[in-house]
Design a protein around this motif. Structure first.
Motif, PDB file in Angstrom:
ATOM      1  N   GLU A 171     -10.038   1.025   0.156  1.00 34.55           N
ATOM      2  CA  GLU A 171      -9.234  -0.026  -0.477  1.00 34.55           C
ATOM      3  C   GLU A 171      -7.772   0.400  -0.515  1.00 34.55           C
ATOM      4  OE1 GLU A 171      -8.717  -1.601  -5.020  1.00 34.55           O
ATOM      5  OE2 GLU A 171     -10.776  -1.397  -4.296  1.00 34.55           O
ATOM      6  N   VAL A 172      -6.903  -0.597  -0.408  1.00 32.79           N
ATOM      7  CA  VAL A 172      -5.468  -0.414  -0.635  1.00 32.79           C
ATOM      8  C   VAL A 172      -5.046  -1.548  -1.555  1.00 32.79           C
ATOM      9  CG1 VAL A 172      -3.179  -0.251   0.404  1.00 32.79           C
ATOM     10  CG2 VAL A 172      -5.177   0.562   1.686  1.00 32.79           C
ATOM     11  N   THR A 173      -4.469  -1.210  -2.712  1.00 32.91           N
ATOM     12  CA  THR A 173      -4.083  -2.233  -3.686  1.00 32.91           C
ATOM     13  C   THR A 173      -2.606  -2.095  -4.032  1.00 32.91           C
ATOM     14  OG1 THR A 173      -6.292  -2.333  -4.637  1.00 32.91           O
ATOM     15  CG2 THR A 173      -4.490  -3.144  -6.005  1.00 32.91           C
ATOM     16  N   ALA A 174      -1.877  -3.176  -3.823  1.00 36.38           N
ATOM     17  CA  ALA A 174      -0.451  -3.202  -4.121  1.00 36.38           C
ATOM     18  C   ALA A 174      -0.195  -4.027  -5.374  1.00 36.38           C
ATOM     19  CB  ALA A 174       0.323  -3.799  -2.951  1.00 36.38           C
ATOM     20  N   ALA A 175       0.444  -3.400  -6.347  1.00 36.55           N
ATOM     21  CA  ALA A 175       0.900  -4.083  -7.553  1.00 36.55           C
ATOM     22  C   ALA A 175       2.427  -4.001  -7.563  1.00 36.55           C
ATOM     23  CB  ALA A 175       0.291  -3.424  -8.791  1.00 36.55           C
ATOM     24  N   ALA A 176       3.048  -4.476  -8.609  1.00 32.90           N
ATOM     25  CA  ALA A 176       4.503  -4.547  -8.652  1.00 32.90           C
ATOM     26  C   ALA A 176       5.166  -3.178  -8.500  1.00 32.90           C
ATOM     27  CB  ALA A 176       4.952  -5.210  -9.950  1.00 32.90           C
ATOM     28  N   LEU A 177       4.631  -2.155  -9.131  1.00 32.43           N
ATOM     29  CA  LEU A 177       5.300  -0.858  -9.159  1.00 32.43           C
ATOM     30  C   LEU A 177       4.675   0.201  -8.270  1.00 32.43           C
ATOM     31  CD1 LEU A 177       6.029  -0.648 -12.989  1.00 32.43           C
ATOM     32  CD2 LEU A 177       7.563  -1.398 -11.151  1.00 32.43           C
ATOM     33  N   VAL A 178       3.421   0.036  -7.917  1.00 35.26           N
ATOM     34  CA  VAL A 178       2.716   1.092  -7.181  1.00 35.26           C
ATOM     35  C   VAL A 178       1.709   0.480  -6.217  1.00 35.26           C
ATOM     36  CG1 VAL A 178       0.949   1.350  -8.977  1.00 35.26           C
ATOM     37  CG2 VAL A 178       1.402   3.264  -7.429  1.00 35.26           C
ATOM     38  N   THR A 179       1.511   1.172  -5.091  1.00 30.60           N
ATOM     39  CA  THR A 179       0.421   0.839  -4.180  1.00 30.60           C
ATOM     40  C   THR A 179      -0.549   2.012  -4.204  1.00 30.60           C
ATOM     41  OG1 THR A 179       1.865  -0.485  -2.778  1.00 30.60           O
ATOM     42  CG2 THR A 179      -0.200   0.270  -1.802  1.00 30.60           C
TER      43      THR A 179
END
Length: 135
Positions: free
Chosen positions: A22-30
């Motif tokens: 999995e790769v998850t991108a949020a506002a501050l961190v991936t």
């Protein structure tokens, strides 16, 4: 944050051809979860402000489908556009790329509704909404 930049950074660090859970991108961190030892464990990385941080502790007992970097093919401008159009008062918290059967990927947006509930919205690479599930 930056899914493709994070994956490129991991491949530069570990070598090309990594397998990912999995790769998850949020506002501050991936967050990137690299599959190791025949996908029985994961090595988690964080990618912040264009920099790949040292890996976190290995996670043993992992399982699930994996994918390679070349399976990630989405239109960055379009992938979340339909979700934003259909749920204008909602907040898109993150976009995840998850492994599927046979090395395919699925794109899942975590969306917080304007009344506080969380939805997992599966989208196509072009942004088409494929499924919506409460979380």
């Amino acid at each position: 944050s930056d899914i493709l930049g994070a994956v490129d950074a991991v491949e530069a660090e570990r070598g090309a051809g990594q397998a990912y859970f999995e790769v998850t991108a949020a506002a501050l961190v991936t967050n990137v979860f690299v599959a190791v030892d025949d996908a029985t464990a994961a090595v988690p990385y964080a990618f912040i402000d264009g920099e790949l941080l040292a890996p976190e502790a290995r996670l043993d007992g992992a399982s699930g489908f994996t994918f390679s970097a070349d399976a990630i093919e989405f239109d960055a401008d379009a992938v979340l556009s339909q979700v934003a159009d259909e749920l204008p008062d909602a907040t898109i918290e993150s976009l995840s790329v998850e492994g599927g059967d046979g090395g395919i990927v699925r794109y899942v947006a975590l969306v917080r509704s304007d009344v506080g509930g969380l939805l997992e919205v599966t989208v196509g690479a072009d942004g088409a909404v494929l499924a919506v599930d409460p979380r």
